[in-house]
Design a protein around this motif. Sequence first.
Motif, PDB file in Angstrom:
ATOM      1  N   THR A   3      34.914  -5.408  64.315  1.00  0.00           N
ATOM      2  CA  THR A   3      34.316  -4.844  63.109  1.00  0.00           C
ATOM      3  C   THR A   3      34.944  -5.488  61.885  1.00  0.00           C
ATOM      4  N   HIS A   4      34.164  -5.540  60.838  1.00  0.00           N
ATOM      5  CA  HIS A   4      34.622  -6.163  59.606  1.00  0.00           C
ATOM      6  C   HIS A   4      34.695  -5.166  58.453  1.00  0.00           C
ATOM      7  N   GLY A   5      34.632  -3.884  58.729  1.00  0.00           N
ATOM      8  CA  GLY A   5      34.758  -2.890  57.687  1.00  0.00           C
ATOM      9  C   GLY A   5      33.495  -2.617  56.890  1.00  0.00           C
ATOM     10  N   PHE A   6      32.369  -3.102  57.368  1.00  0.00           N
ATOM     11  CA  PHE A   6      31.109  -2.848  56.679  1.00  0.00           C
ATOM     12  C   PHE A   6      30.409  -1.678  57.342  1.00  0.00           C
ATOM     13  N   GLY A   7      29.870  -0.799  56.527  1.00  0.00           N
ATOM     14  CA  GLY A   7      29.074   0.295  57.051  1.00  0.00           C
ATOM     15  C   GLY A   7      27.652  -0.175  57.294  1.00  0.00           C
ATOM     16  N   PRO A   8      26.794   0.720  57.713  1.00  0.00           N
ATOM     17  CA  PRO A   8      25.396   0.346  57.935  1.00  0.00           C
ATOM     18  C   PRO A   8      24.738  -0.094  56.627  1.00  0.00           C
TER      19      PRO A   8
END
Length: 109
Positions: free
Chosen positions: A2-7
């Motif tokens: 994961t790169h810390g971006f939400g949907p």
Amino acid sequence: MTHGFGPVAPPDAQFRAAAEQRQAQLTKPHGALGRLEQLGNWVAACQGACPPQQFERARVVVFAGDHGVARHGVSAYPSEVTAQMVANFLGGGAAVYALAGVGGAPLRV
């Protein structure tokens, strides 16, 4: 990974419609701005704001690559040109570099 971006929400049709309505009310002929009108409406839909907000940290990103389809004659240039084009981008010799500079946007290849 994961790169810390939400949907990421899809563009909002209501804001696109509001932007289209706003375009129709501006003092200019319909379609006078060409593709910029469509892009502005899309940005409004993506931001959920009409009129759309100015970009705070604009970036220009150029993706370049070669793949097997070029050998079938569907590309404007042979794949050998790709490396030359990328070198030109990186060296600041391409129009996209000049346009990015005018907009104060860093160019990333």
